[in-house]
Design a protein around this motif. Structure first.
Motif, PDB file in Angstrom:
ATOM      1  N   LEU A 107       0.469  -1.692   0.404  1.00 34.73           N
ATOM      2  CA  LEU A 107      -0.204  -0.185   0.367  1.00 34.73           C
ATOM      3  C   LEU A 107       0.600   1.143   0.294  1.00 34.73           C
ATOM      4  CD1 LEU A 107      -2.194  -0.919   2.541  1.00 34.73           C
ATOM      5  CD2 LEU A 107      -2.869  -1.744   0.650  1.00 34.73           C
ATOM      6  N   THR A 108       0.519   1.782  -0.672  1.00 32.04           N
ATOM      7  CA  THR A 108       1.462   3.560  -0.722  1.00 32.04           C
ATOM      8  C   THR A 108       0.093   4.577  -1.363  1.00 32.04           C
ATOM      9  OG1 THR A 108       2.810   2.250  -2.586  1.00 32.04           O
ATOM     10  CG2 THR A 108       3.123   4.513  -2.391  1.00 32.04           C
ATOM     11  N   ALA A 109       0.312   5.558  -0.430  1.00 35.23           N
ATOM     12  CA  ALA A 109      -0.370   7.014  -0.374  1.00 35.23           C
ATOM     13  C   ALA A 109       0.142   7.564  -2.424  1.00 35.23           C
ATOM     14  CB  ALA A 109      -0.144   7.877   0.004  1.00 35.23           C
ATOM     15  N   THR A 110      -0.231   7.516  -2.546  1.00 29.65           N
ATOM     16  CA  THR A 110      -1.008   8.237  -4.094  1.00 29.65           C
ATOM     17  C   THR A 110       0.152   9.152  -4.740  1.00 29.65           C
ATOM     18  OG1 THR A 110      -2.471   6.482  -4.401  1.00 29.65           O
ATOM     19  CG2 THR A 110      -0.968   8.459  -7.123  1.00 29.65           C
ATOM     20  N   CYS A 111      -0.101  10.228  -3.508  1.00 33.06           N
ATOM     21  CA  CYS A 111       0.207  11.185  -3.590  1.00 33.06           C
ATOM     22  C   CYS A 111       1.290  12.389  -3.112  1.00 33.06           C
ATOM     23  CB  CYS A 111      -0.243  12.261  -2.650  1.00 33.06           C
ATOM     24  SG  CYS A 111      -0.593  12.104  -0.952  1.00 33.06           S
ATOM     25  N   SER A 112       1.719  10.900  -1.946  1.00 30.25           N
ATOM     26  CA  SER A 112       3.328  11.281  -1.623  1.00 30.25           C
ATOM     27  C   SER A 112       4.216  10.595  -2.302  1.00 30.25           C
ATOM     28  CB  SER A 112       3.234  11.636  -0.142  1.00 30.25           C
ATOM     29  OG  SER A 112       2.642  11.111   0.310  1.00 30.25           O
ATOM     30  N   ASP A 113       4.083   8.963  -2.326  1.00 35.77           N
ATOM     31  CA  ASP A 113       4.979   7.887  -2.748  1.00 35.77           C
ATOM     32  C   ASP A 113       4.905   7.568  -1.039  1.00 35.77           C
ATOM     33  OD1 ASP A 113       5.240   6.321  -4.068  1.00 35.77           O
ATOM     34  OD2 ASP A 113       7.213   6.943  -4.664  1.00 35.77           O
ATOM     35  N   ARG A 114       4.369   8.186  -0.199  1.00 34.54           N
ATOM     36  CA  ARG A 114       4.527   7.053   1.089  1.00 34.54           C
ATOM     37  C   ARG A 114       3.816   5.917   1.229  1.00 34.54           C
ATOM     38  NH1 ARG A 114       4.086   9.898   6.954  1.00 34.54           N
ATOM     39  NH2 ARG A 114       5.001   8.519   8.126  1.00 34.54           N
ATOM     40  N   GLY A 115       4.877   5.107   1.894  1.00 30.70           N
ATOM     41  CA  GLY A 115       4.529   3.627   2.583  1.00 30.70           C
ATOM     42  C   GLY A 115       3.095   3.916   3.146  1.00 30.70           C
ATOM     43  N   LEU A 116       2.655   2.658   3.584  1.00 32.14           N
ATOM     44  CA  LEU A 116       1.440   2.586   4.722  1.00 32.14           C
ATOM     45  C   LEU A 116       1.081   1.379   4.676  1.00 32.14           C
ATOM     46  CD1 LEU A 116      -1.743   4.375   2.304  1.00 32.14           C
ATOM     47  CD2 LEU A 116      -0.446   5.833   3.972  1.00 32.14           C
TER      48      LEU A 116
END
Ligand code: APR
Ligand code: ZN
Length: 378
Positions: free
Chosen positions: A131-140
């Protein structure tokens, strides 16, 4: 066929404890070997999600995607997956069933150990997230191995139960947690027999499922206990024969009231609240010599239960259950069949449906005690 790629979809991200969920774009990676990717159709909202979001869960880690009571359709499968196929309708399991580990092979428990360590850390068995937050490319982080507050979820194939495709997914999603927990506590953990007497502490969604399980087991007397008399109408509808409000008895401990009502105590009592004081009351309301009391509710981290050892020496038994002892892949499909046959009530447990955008409203309504269960429909 070509290998599946990442999918951009929408999910409710828990960025940090105590903040509302944020519905935004989430990129869900392809399933690795042994994994499946599921398109969610619906998910229930449960107190455990709220507990972790509140920040009081010491194991809670952020940012993550919460949710663990979901159902959907398998969209793609990773290498080596043979137990499920694309297009299968599945209920997601926060307790998997590998059928190979020591726990599964024991036949004595549903607590499969196959992926426990990584699931607890919020990652897949290979130690990474899908899972990744699309906006920031941060992993969730994943949550409870399920993360159902998102249009797609990736799980090990051992963590999905294939169910009858004719069953509405917006209903059978509740077989991912609350209903099997209550019904299974009665059937699997306590093995309540016909004619037995039962008391249920807490008449929320889980307690009502205990009531339902007791009815299915043929219990002769089912006493509901709740400090909110507004819960009694539903409890009666589900089959409680009597309801008791501890507030009507002043300082008298509710276990004394119940023991007097039942000529010495209940055959079985269930705690579906998550408070250590009511766990003690439930144990002490069980009959001397054979009464069994089952802890279902989840107490706060670090809390301790207590009673006098004499209560156990004189034959009461104190047990506990997770997911009602339900072996998910084996038993959830059978629960779906019971629902389809009109024997198991699920729709009666759904108070309100929400869109994903309304997920914070569902949490607010749950906090206000308005819901048996709220269901997010994708
Ligand atoms: N005595 C009796 N009833 C109580 C008390 C008390 N001291 N305190 C709370 N209750 C009642 C509430 O009025 C409510 O009706 O317990 C019920 C709990 O229901 P819900 O809040 O709807 O919770 P539910 O979803 O049923 O889950 C119950 O199981 O899965 C766990 O974390 C969950 O611990 C929680 C429990
Ligand atoms: Zn196992």
């Amino acid at each position: 066929s070509s290998a599946p790629g990442p999918i951009e979809c929408r999910g409710a991200i828990a960025w940090e404890a105590g903040k509302p969920l944020s519905v935004e774009k989430v990129t869900v990676g392809p399933p690795a070997a042994g994994e499946v990717r599921v398109r969610l159709a619906a998910t229930g909202v449960c107190h455990t999600d709220a507990y972790t979001l509140s920040g009081t869960d010491p194991e809670g880690a952020f940012p993550c995607i919460l949710g663990h009571e979901g159902a959907g359709v398998v969209e793609s499968v990773g290498d080596g997956v043979t137990s499920v196929s694309v297009g299968d309708h599945v209920v997601l399991l926060y307790i998997p069933e590998c059928r190979e580990c020591k726990f599964c092979k024991s036949g004595k428990t549903n607590l499969c150990g196959a992926i426990r360590a990584t699931q607890g850390k919020g990652v897949m068995p290979d130690g990474t997230s899908r899972l990744t937050a699309t906006c920031s490319d941060r992993g969730l982080l994943h949550f409870m191995g399920t993360s159902t507050f998102c249009e797609y979820a990736v799980l090990p194939a051992i963590a999905v139960a294939t169910v009858d495709a004719a069953a509405p997914l917006t209903s059978v999603c509740l077989l991912g947690c609350g209903i099997p927990t209550g019904v299974g506590a009665v059937r699997n953990t306590c093995k309540v027999e016909e004619g037995a007497t039962v008391a249920v502490f807490g008449l929320g969604g889980v307690g009502l499922s205990v009531v339902q399980g007791a009815v299915l087991a043929g219990a002769s007397r089912i006493i509901g206990v709740d400090i909110d008399a507004g819960k009694f109408a539903n409890a009666t509808k589900f089959g409680a024969t009597e309801c008791v409000n501890p507030k009507d008895y002043g300082d008298k401990p509710i276990q004394e009231v119940l023991v007097e009502m039942t000529d010495g105590g209940l055959d079985y009592t269930f705690e579906a609240i998550g408070r250590t004081a009511t766990m003690r009351s439930a144990l002490e309301a069980a009959h001397k010599g054979w009464g069994m009391s089952c802890i279902i509710g989840v107490a706060g981290a670090g809390e301790m239960i207590q009673t006098r050892p004499f209560q156990l020496v004189t034959g009461r038994r104190w047990v506990g259950t997770a997911f009602g002892g339900t072996k998910g892949r084996t038993e959830v499909p059978l629960l779906v069949k019971e629902y389809m046959d009109g024997k198991l009530k699920i729709d009666e447990c759904i108070t309100k449906k929400y869109s994903l955008d309304q997920i914070n409203d569902a949490f607010a309504d749950m906090h206000d005690g308005k819901l048996i269960r709220g269901v997010i429909v994708f």
